[in-house]
Each structure stands twice: as structure tokens, then as C-alpha cells.
Design a protein around this motif. Structure first.
Motif, PDB file in Angstrom:
ATOM      1  N   ALA A  59      43.148  14.585  41.869  1.00 40.23           N
ATOM      2  CA  ALA A  59      42.343  13.398  41.588  1.00 40.23           C
ATOM      3  C   ALA A  59      40.857  13.726  41.575  1.00 40.23           C
ATOM      4  O   ALA A  59      40.109  13.260  40.718  1.00 40.23           O
ATOM      5  N   LEU A  60      40.437  14.535  42.517  1.00 38.51           N
ATOM      6  CA  LEU A  60      39.010  14.853  42.595  1.00 38.51           C
ATOM      7  C   LEU A  60      38.579  15.756  41.450  1.00 38.51           C
ATOM      8  O   LEU A  60      37.461  15.651  40.941  1.00 38.51           O
ATOM      9  N   SER A  61      39.463  16.644  41.015  1.00 37.58           N
ATOM     10  CA  SER A  61      39.146  17.480  39.858  1.00 37.58           C
ATOM     11  C   SER A  61      38.932  16.604  38.633  1.00 37.58           C
ATOM     12  O   SER A  61      37.949  16.759  37.898  1.00 37.58           O
ATOM     13  N   GLU A  62      39.870  15.688  38.410  1.00 37.95           N
ATOM     14  CA  GLU A  62      39.721  14.788  37.266  1.00 37.95           C
ATOM     15  C   GLU A  62      38.471  13.942  37.400  1.00 37.95           C
ATOM     16  O   GLU A  62      37.729  13.750  36.441  1.00 37.95           O
ATOM     17  N   ALA A  63      38.218  13.458  38.612  1.00 39.26           N
ATOM     18  CA  ALA A  63      37.042  12.606  38.835  1.00 39.26           C
ATOM     19  C   ALA A  63      35.752  13.359  38.545  1.00 39.26           C
ATOM     20  O   ALA A  63      34.800  12.792  37.990  1.00 39.26           O
ATOM     21  N   SER A  64      35.706  14.634  38.894  1.00 40.93           N
ATOM     22  CA  SER A  64      34.471  15.397  38.664  1.00 40.93           C
ATOM     23  C   SER A  64      34.140  15.415  37.181  1.00 40.93           C
ATOM     24  O   SER A  64      32.973  15.376  36.794  1.00 40.93           O
ATOM     25  N   ALA A  65      35.182  15.413  36.326  1.00 37.12           N
ATOM     26  CA  ALA A  65      34.943  15.380  34.886  1.00 37.12           C
ATOM     27  C   ALA A  65      34.720  13.951  34.402  1.00 37.12           C
ATOM     28  O   ALA A  65      33.850  13.689  33.582  1.00 37.12           O
TER      29      ALA A  65
END
Lengths: 205, 463
Positions: A59-65
């Protein structure tokens, strides 16, 4: 009546599970069996902690983008003295994003970066794929799954931030359904001694 | 090579995919502007055209479609990531046959979205470059326009073959209707990566990327220039830095744009908003059957069927409309070699001087064929045909060629008796030349023939 309900036994083994939550949920499943005619079965959903970690990495990886678009170029406050995209972006992202958001963006970016993506992002995706298979097997034997929605009742104001990143661990019961894209619902099933509501989660196929 | 695909709407939204340089930011929406909450929707036509292009390049087509995010911050990238294809390109392992021999391998072909167009203002050199500019304007019309990126194998060994490869790719794209392939308008952009090594060596050295190549000539010249620049450096015992260089077409040199300190970390990961999907074999099969004959196939066929020269074939097949016109004309029954002669000669001359396209020709293939057949059957001569051509080309005459001939009284005179009367007339008027001829100037025969022809108003059969 006749509904096969799978109770996730690892949920009751969770370290941070409060006794009151455990007994309230147990009472509900008992009622479902005795009073409503359902068939209660114990099922196993392994390694909830790892799944929770996988969720947060993913989730955080996607959020960073997803949050990268907030750069002050096309919308948003640019801030005084923004003469270039670099300056505008740094300003708006440092000043306008809250602490939690900035933390998540940093962790997400790190998980995707060269040299770390295999250990973090790719590992999380592998766990996610395995979880899908695991759910498929479980649902061949039951119609729905049941467990507490959360190991504790609601936090008091300010307590979440005191716990820091550790509070992510409290999501371990709701995270599997999100990762697998399964429908889930949380229902009240009683209160604790302090009068705080306790949640029961039902996960569908 | 990046080519813009000819779809009506953009890659992930329904904005019009248009080249509209005078109306900036007129074809935009929350999706292609990267506004909060906007989600991409893949465009079916993009997949179709990308697949067809890959098929035309003899690529293997992937049986699944997967998109990835390429993350980097730049003002021309609204989401600050580009939705592209990383590890599962729609096409791979293809080849292109070059017209004059040689093959170039295609490593991959994938789909991605174009970035916005930036206009750097007030730079001292007024070159529109970023360096020295005071501010930049951004036009998001181009953001989200679908692209196919085509990467070749390192098979190209000269500027000439690089340009030929580019031209053949353009030809193929135009033939199948996948792209305009217009370098001036930006619907086709070529970048060349050059590295050199000693004969017999297998060592791969640093490559330099050449950008700002706005014509095939620039592709050729910049590539050759770079080969020499690198050779000189190696000879001087220096190393070639991995960098990007901009070609200056006026000065005919390249200048460093930026030094690549290692590879950028784009943090590629699968696009979560577009689930991977299967690309059924039946769909690909159907698309393959819809592909028209490709330039290389046409060239081989023309050689085998019509026996035309390589040079003529190259011109006839360069433009799909011209080759269609040629084939239609031949189908009406005229000799292919004659058709080629007339098309590449007088008709092309007319097209060029009037700045029209083949499809605007008022002279139909049927009429051109008729003209050629009339010559063959000696109803008219080649000279007469040339006289009739202008009227046929500008479409001022409505009927058949035969009707035009009759109307103008231009039928070929083949009756020897009639021609004899003309000849006698000429001889009568030129008694002095006759005595010259009799005394040995046999070349004067041409003079008599020409005069006879003139007397007959060019209607006599020269033979």
C-alpha cells in the motif's frame, strides 16, 4: 441456517488480542451455531503478521507513486518564492503533507528503490499472490469467514501516534481481505467493560 | 523510436488525440492532467494498433497485457509517473527487412503514454532550450497520447542503414495505418544509441544517446559523426562517457545534454489501476488477417510478377496510395512496365508540381490504363498520348480516352498510302535536302521523318 462459517483460529492467537474482544466474538459465533443453525468450522489463515507487513509495503509503495502528482505545478499552493518545479514541489510536499503521509511516502519509495525492491516490494507481492491461493482453498470448505475486526477496541485520542509504526500491527485482521480483494464487513457484537464497542468481521468470497 | 498511434482518443482517457499546436490545453481532462482521484482506462484501439505494428515487424505477441509505472518527477509528466510496459512488452523478437538488403532485429515494442509538450521561453540563445530559459510553458494536449516504443537490436552499423531502417519503419507504419510517422510534427521520434568497438572484439562499451534528430538525413549524419567522434576519442586513449547528446543540424555537431551518472532508478512496479489481462490468440489472429500487404512483401511481389527495376519498385511501393493506383491500373489490362513508366514520369511530375496527393488525381487508373492500351494497339502514338495527358490529368474531360481522341481527331495514321502523301509533300518542299541525302548524308532521314510527322500534326505513326 446451514451456512458454513469458518472461524480464523490464528486471530484468537494474536498477541495483541484483548480478552474482552476474544470473548465477545466467541459469544457471537456460539450464538450463530446454537441459535441460528450455522455450522462453525475452525480454519487456518497462516502468518497474519507477515500478511500485515506485506499489506503495508504494498500500500505504501503504491501511495508513494499515487501521491507524486501533488507537486504544485498544475494545482495546489505553490508557496512564496517558488521559481521552479523543484522549489515548488519541495515546499508544497514538505509543508502541506502531514507527518504520517510523509512517513508513508518515504517508506513506500524506499521499498521500491533499486537494491531494496526485491527484499520488500517483490516479497510483499509474493505473499499477496500466495494469500489469494490460500483463500481459494479455504473457501472450498466454508461459505464465509469470521473473526474479530480488530485486536482491541478503539484508541483514545492521541494514542495511535504514541504507538508509532507499531499501530500498523493492529490492522492484521482487516488486511487479508484488502489484499485479496474480498468483500468484508464489520459489525458491532457487544461492548467491553468501558462501554467501547467491539467489532466482528465477516469475510465473503 | 517513439511513434504516436493513430487513435481517436488518448491512451487512458477519452480526450481527443490530436495534433493541435495552436490551441494548447484544449484536449485535456482530469485523467491526463493527473488530477486527484483520476483513474486510467486502457484504450482498446491502442492495443490493436500496437499489436498490428508488432505483427508487421514479425514480432512475437505476448499472450497477456500488463502495464507498469515508471516513476520520475518532471513538469511534463502530470502524474510524475508514466504508465508504460516494462517487463512484458506486447511485442518482442521481430525483424525488419531493409529494401536494399540487410535485416534489423527488433528487440521489443511496447505501449506507453506521451508526455506534455514544454516550451522554454526567453533563453539567451533563443533556441528554445531549457538552459538559460527564464520560464517554461506546458501544453498538456500531448500528455496521454498513445505511443508505441520500438527498440532495435544493435544490428545497425552505419548512418545510412540507420536512416534506411527509420524510413522502412515509417513506410510500414503508414501502410498499416498505425501512425502518420511524421517527424516534423513529432508523431515519429528517433533516438540513436551509438557505441563502437574494435574489429573482433566482443566487449560492449559505453553508448551515447543522440537526440533532436528531426529528419532521416539528420539521423544519418549524426550517427556517422558520432562514430567518428568516438573513434577519435579511443584513438587518443580517452574513454567515451555514457551521455546524451543533442544534435545541432545547422552546425552538424552534437553537444552534450546531460551526463548519465549510472542508470536512473525508475522504481518500476505493476500499474495497480489497470489489472493485467489476457490477450486471446484468436484476437491476435484476427488482427493479423486484417493487415494489408507490407512494403517488403509488395517489393518482392512486384519484382517476381512485373519484373520492374529495383529503383522503380522502391518509388512505386514507397507510398501505399501510389502502389494501389499502380496495381489498379495494371488490373485494367495495361502493361506493368508501361504503367510504371507513365506513373513515375508524367503523372508523378504532375502530382509534384501541383502539390497534390495521389488520391486527388482526377485521372483514374481505368483511364490511364485505357491510354496505355490505346498506345499498344496503335490507336494513338506515345507522342499523341503525351499531348492528351494534361487534359486527362486535370479532369476537364468527362468521357473515356477513346472519346477524347475522337473529339480531337487525334487518331494515329497508320495507312501507308496517307503517310506517303505527307512524305511526298515534304520531299517536294525540300529538294535541296533530298540531293544532300542522295549524295550520302543518310542521317537526314531523321529530318525527313520528323518533317513528315510535323506535317501530319504528329498523327502519323513514326514507325
Amino acid at each position: 441456517k446451514g451456512l458454513r462459517i469458518g472461524v480464523i483460529k490464528e486471530a484468537f492467537q494474536a498477541k495483541n488480542l484483548s480478552n474482552e474482544v476474544a470473548s465477545a466474538v466467541k459469544e457471537s459465533t456460539d450464538a450463530m451455531e446454537r441459535k441460528l443453525g450455522a455450522e462453525i468450522v475452525d480454519v487456518s489463515l497462516t502468518d497474519l503478521k507477515a500478511k500485515c507487513a506485506a499489506y503495508y509495503i504494498n500500500a505504501l509503495s503504491e501511495a508513494s507513486a499515487n501521491l507524486a502528482r501533488y507537486d504544485g505545478v498544475r494545482y495546489g499552493k505553490r508557496g512564496v518564492g517558488s521559481t521552479s518545479m523543484k522549489v515548488a514541489s519541495r515546499r508544497i510536499r514538505s509543508e502541506e503533507f502531514g507527518d504520517e503521509v510523509r512517513q508513508r511516502i518515504l517508506v513506500g519509495t524506499f521499498s521500491l528503490s533499486a537494491g531494496y525492491s526485491d527484499k520488500y516490494y517483490n516479497k510483499a507481492m509474493a505473499i499477496r499472490r500466495n494469500l489469494s491461493q490460500e483463500f481459494k482453498k479455504i473457501f472450498s470448505g466454508v461459505d464465509v469467514l469470521v473473526c474479530p475486526s480488530s485486536p482491541t477496541t478503539a484508541y483514545k485520542l492521541g494514542d495511535y501516534f504514541k504507538k508509532g509504526v507499531k499501530s500498523y500491527e493492529d490492522d492484521l485482521l482487516t488486511v487479508p481481505a484488502s489484499l485479496a480483494g474480498l468483500p468484508a464487513i464489520s459489525l458491532p457484537c457487544g461492548t467491553d467493560q468501558a462501554g467501547m464497542p467491539i467489532g466482528l468481521q465477516i469475510i465473503g468470497n | 523510436i517513439h511513434v504516436q498511434l493513430l487513435t481517436n482518443s488518448k491512451a487512458y482517457c477519452s480526450c481527443k488525440s490530436l495534433y493541435a499546436p495552436n490551441e494548447p490545453n484544449s484536449n485535456v481532462c482530469p485523467v491526463c492532467m493527473g488530477e486527484p482521484g483520476a483513474l486510467p482506462v486502457p484504450n482498446r484501439k491502442v492495443i490493436e494498433l500496437a499489436a498490428k505494428t508488432a505483427l508487421a515487424l514479425n514480432c512475437k505477441i505476448s499472450d497477456s497485457l500488463k502495464w507498469d509505472r515508471k516513476n520520475y518527477f518532471y513538469p511534463d509528466t502530470p502524474k510524475n509517473y508514466q504508465i508504460t510496459q516494462y517487463d512484458n512488452p506486447i511485442g518482442s523478437n521481430g525483424t525488419v527487412q531493409l529494401p536494399f538488403g540487410g535485416k534489423v532485429g527488433i528487440q521489443r515494442l511496447h505501449m506507453e503514454e506521451d508526455s506534455a509538450k514544454m516550451n522554454h521561453q526567453n533563453s539567451e540563445s533563443s533556441s528554445g532550450s531549457l538552459s538559460g530559459s527564464l520560464y517554461s510553458l506546458i501544453d498538456f494536449n500531448r500528455a496521454g497520447i498513445p505511443l508505441a516504443e520500438i527498440v532495435s537490436e544493435p544490428d545497425i552499423t552505419s548512418g545510412l542503414s540507420a536512416a534506411e531502417y527509420g524510413k522502412e519503419l515509417q513506410r510500414i507504419l503508414r501502410y498499416i495505418g498505425a501512425s502518420d510517422g511524421n517527424m516534423a510534427e513529432g508523431s515519429m521520434r528517433l533516438d540513436v544509441n551509438v557505441s563502437i568497438r574494435e574489429k573482433g572484439s566482443n566487449e560492449l562499451r559505453n553508448k551515447v544517446e543522440l537526440k533532436n534528430l528531426n529528419s532521416f538525413r539528420a539521423v544519418q549524419e549524426s550517427t556517422d559523426h558520432e562514430i567518428i567522434r568516438q573513434a577519435k576519442l579511443y584513438e587518443e586513449g580517452q574513454r567515451v562517457r555514457q551521455e546524451t547528446r543533442l544534435w545541432d543540424d545547422k552546425a552538424k555537431v552534437s553537444k552534450i545534454m546531460r551526463v548519465k551518472e549510472g542508470e536512473s532508478d525508475y522504481r518500476y512496479f505493476p500499474e495497480p489501476d489497470i489489472p493485467a489481462m489476457k490477450l486471446p490468440k484468436e484476437v491476435v489472429k484476427k488482427w493479423k488477417s486484417e493487415l494489408s500487404e507490407l512494403p517488403s512483401e509488395k517489393r518482392s511481389r512486384y519484382k517476381a510478377e512485373f519484373g520492374l527495376s529495383d529503383a522503380d519498385i522502391e518509388i512505386l511501393t514507397d507510398d501505399k496510395d501510389l502502389s494501389s493506383y499502380f496495381e489498379s491500373t495494371v488490373e485494367f489490362g495495361s502493361d506493368p512496365k508501361e504503367v510504371s513508366k507513365w506513373l513515375l514520369g508524367d503523372v508523378s511530375g504532375y502530382i509534384n508540381s501541383n502539390r497534390i496527393q495521389v488520391k486527388d488525381l482526377r485521372l483514374t487508373p481505368e483511364r490511364l490504363s485505357e491510354l496505355i492500351v490505346l498506345i499498344k494497339s496503335k490507336k494513338i502514338s506515345g507522342k499523341i498520348a503525351k499531348e492528351l495527358l494534361p487534359e486527362l490529368l486535370n479532369g476537364s474531360f468527362d468521357g473515356t480516352v477513346a472519346e477524347l481522341v475522337r473529339e480531337k481527331g487525334m487518331e494515329l495514321i497508320t495507312d501507308e498510302k496517307v503517310i506517303e502523301t505527307f512524305a511526298r509533300e515534304v520531299i517536294g518542299k525540300n529538294s535541296n535536302k533530298v540531293s544532300e541525302y542522295r549524295s550520302g548524308k543518310t542521317k537526314l532521314l531523321g529530318f525527313f521523318a520528323g518533317q513528315t510527322l510535323a506535317v501530319s500534326n504528329n498523327r502519323a505513326d513514326p514507325e
